[in-house]
Design an enzyme around this catalytic site. Structure first.
Site, mmCIF file in Angstrom:
data_model
loop_
_atom_site.group_PDB
_atom_site.id
_atom_site.type_symbol
_atom_site.label_atom_id
_atom_site.label_comp_id
_atom_site.label_asym_id
_atom_site.label_seq_id
_atom_site.Cartn_x
_atom_site.Cartn_y
_atom_site.Cartn_z
ATOM 1 N N SER A 107 122.484 43.409 53.442
ATOM 2 C CA SER A 107 123.605 43.329 54.395
ATOM 3 C C SER A 107 124.574 44.480 54.183
ATOM 4 O O SER A 107 125.142 45.018 55.145
ATOM 5 C CB SER A 107 124.368 42.018 54.205
ATOM 6 O OG SER A 107 123.469 40.953 54.181
ATOM 7 N N ASP A 152 121.433 35.731 43.129
ATOM 8 C CA ASP A 152 120.506 36.448 42.250
ATOM 9 C C ASP A 152 121.200 37.265 41.150
ATOM 10 O O ASP A 152 120.576 37.623 40.169
ATOM 11 C CB ASP A 152 119.616 37.391 43.075
ATOM 12 C CG ASP A 152 118.797 36.641 44.111
ATOM 13 O OD1 ASP A 152 118.592 35.422 43.949
ATOM 14 O OD2 ASP A 152 118.366 37.269 45.092
ATOM 15 N N ARG A 187 106.018 15.145 27.620
ATOM 16 C CA ARG A 187 105.368 16.020 28.593
ATOM 17 C C ARG A 187 105.910 17.445 28.495
ATOM 18 O O ARG A 187 106.975 17.688 27.939
ATOM 19 C CB ARG A 187 105.670 15.527 30.000
ATOM 20 C CG ARG A 187 104.694 14.517 30.503
ATOM 21 C CD ARG A 187 105.087 14.064 31.889
ATOM 22 N NE ARG A 187 104.060 13.203 32.426
ATOM 23 C CZ ARG A 187 104.270 12.324 33.401
ATOM 24 N NH1 ARG A 187 105.482 12.190 33.924
ATOM 25 N NH2 ARG A 187 103.287 11.584 33.851
ATOM 26 N N HIS A 284 115.728 25.735 47.090
ATOM 27 C CA HIS A 284 117.069 25.959 47.637
ATOM 28 C C HIS A 284 118.133 25.029 47.083
ATOM 29 O O HIS A 284 119.315 25.206 47.390
ATOM 30 C CB HIS A 284 117.019 25.914 49.161
ATOM 31 C CG HIS A 284 116.319 27.110 49.722
ATOM 32 N ND1 HIS A 284 114.958 27.223 49.708
ATOM 33 C CD2 HIS A 284 116.802 28.258 50.251
ATOM 34 C CE1 HIS A 284 114.614 28.388 50.236
ATOM 35 N NE2 HIS A 284 115.705 29.036 50.567
HETATM 36 O O1 F6P Z 1 118.530 36.180 47.551
HETATM 37 C C1 F6P Z 1 118.750 34.823 47.385
HETATM 38 C C2 F6P Z 1 117.455 34.036 47.424
HETATM 39 O O2 F6P Z 1 117.756 32.665 47.250
HETATM 40 C C3 F6P Z 1 116.401 34.486 46.422
HETATM 41 O O3 F6P Z 1 116.646 34.021 45.113
HETATM 42 C C4 F6P Z 1 115.138 33.952 47.069
HETATM 43 O O4 F6P Z 1 114.033 34.739 46.701
HETATM 44 C C5 F6P Z 1 115.415 34.091 48.544
HETATM 45 O O5 F6P Z 1 116.829 34.190 48.684
HETATM 46 C C6 F6P Z 1 114.917 32.967 49.389
HETATM 47 O O6 F6P Z 1 115.122 33.304 50.725
HETATM 48 P P1 F6P Z 1 115.088 32.274 51.927
HETATM 49 O O7 F6P Z 1 116.339 31.455 51.866
HETATM 50 O O8 F6P Z 1 115.034 33.125 53.136
HETATM 51 O O9 F6P Z 1 113.889 31.406 51.732
#
Ligand code: F6P
Length: 366
Positions: A107, A152, A187, A284
């Site tokens: 961005s 990240d 485990r 996520h």
């Molecule tokens: O850049 C942030 C991030 O969450 C990364 O850690 C991951 O690889 C990517 O975005 C996932 O992207 P999306 O939300 O498009 O699946």
């Protein structure tokens, strides 16, 4: 009066709302008018409801909320010349010629390209008869300040990016949670952690979570790492540990550049150690939910500093990223910081790990 646009772009991150709130309120406090550009650059391309004026109260009760209330997107239209022309025209229509862009390196690169092309875009709009030459002359440049929003923590030159601390908390919580069920059953768990090319999240989570083994993109393990990992886990068991947890970065690779996945690690543990092993992909969950205290105050300070930066900018000045460096708010040259971040990612991709680590530690004259 001076008009500032604020937008969040790319993947969302906890703390973006705190930054937006600080930009709006600092801008108003300093006598500017602030506009939200919704859904990332797409709002600028679309105009209309995509660009709305923000008052003090419009950013009330968002400090503690995850994500970004003004929306984000990875706008395809904005990558095309036609989209950029529309964005320039819409911003000009609102009299906006200063932007605070909150997003990842993609961005911010887009922002800088737009800034450099601004005069050319306006000239084309004048040629097409879409704006007058007086309008173009009134806004000879677009001035930009960047804030890095990304869980990240991959931007060269900054200690922390917005969202990284919250994501880390989320991961460590998950590790603690998994550890109790792992211990009950004796485990092993293999946990996949986000971060793209950057091993910050998995490495810090492994240390904070007391994990047994971690695979990160920047330090690909030597051949035979499977034996090392199994020896470590075996001796842990022998010492009486009831749970084993291995973290695998989503971008993990071996010495030969081949991806190492959580499933592969699970198979190794199951086959060589006979361990009852489960894989958890956090996904996520790491990027959602409420921001940590750190992400709230750091983002607030960054939003405040970014407004000051963009108000002090002139058409001639080079744009900055406002970030945290050596635990202080710092201005970094946007273009250089983004270029170096790209370099690091390509070093990691090409297996030149030492170069990646050196480039990530780059100095900015301090
Ligand atoms: O850049 C942030 C991030 O969450 C990364 O850690 C991951 O690889 C990517 O975005 C996932 O992207 P999306 O939300 O498009 O699946």
């Amino acid at each position: 009066s001076t008009r500032i646009g604020v937008l969040t772009s790319g993947g969302d991150a906890q703390g973006m709302n705190a930054a937006v709130r600080a930009v709006v309120r600092t801008g108003i406090h300093l006598g500017a008018e602030v506009y939200a550009i919704h859904e990332g650059w797409q709002g600028a391309v679309d105009g209309g409801d995509g660009i709305t004026p923000m008052e003090w109260d419009d950013v009330g009760s968002i400090l503690h909320r995850g994500g970004t209330v003004i929306g984000t997107a990875r706008s395809k239209d904005f990558r095309e010349r036609e989209g950029q022309l529309r964005a320039a025209r819409n911003l000009l229509e609102h009299g906006i010629d200063r932007l605070v862009v909150i997003g990842g390196d993609g961005s911010l690169t887009g922002a800088d390209t737009f800034r450099r092309d601004w005069a050319g875009l306006l000239a084309e709009l004048v040629d097409r008869g879409e704006i007058t030459s007086e309008q173009a002359a009134a806004h000879p440049a677009i001035m930009i300040a960047g804030i890095v929003g990304s869980i990240d923590n991959d931007l060269v030159g900054t200690d922390m990016t917005i969202g990284a601390d919250s994501a880390l908390h989320r991961i460590v919580d998950a590790i603690d949670t998994l550890a109790s069920t792992a211990a009950s059953h004796q485990r092993s768990f293999v946990v996949e952690v986000m971060g793209r090319h950057c091993g910050y999240l998995p490495l810090m989570a492994a240390i904070a979570g007391g994990c047994d083994y971690v695979l990160v993109p920047e330090i690909p393990p030597a051949d035979g790492w499977e034996d090392d990992m199994c020896d470590l886990l075996r001796s842990g068991r022998a010492a009486g540990r009831r749970d084993s947890i291995v973290l695998v970065a989503e971008g993990a690779r071996d010495r030969h550049g081949d991806p190492v996945t959580a499933e592969q690690v699970k198979d190794v543990l199951a086959e060589r150690l006979g361990e009852d092993t489960r894989v958890t992909i956090l996904g996520h969950v790491q990027r959602g939910g409420s921001p940590s205290a750190y992400d709230r105050w750091m983002s607030t300070l960054l939003g405040y500093a970014a407004v000051q930066d963009v108000l002090a900018a002139t058409p001639e000045s080079t744009p900055h990223i406002v970030g945290v460096r050596h635990n202080r708010i710092a201005q970094l040259p946007l273009v250089e910081a983004v270029q170096r971040t790209r370099e690091v990612a390509s070093f990691v991709e090409n297996g030149d790990y030492e170069a990646a680590v050196t480039a990530r530690g780059a100095s900015f004259g301090d």
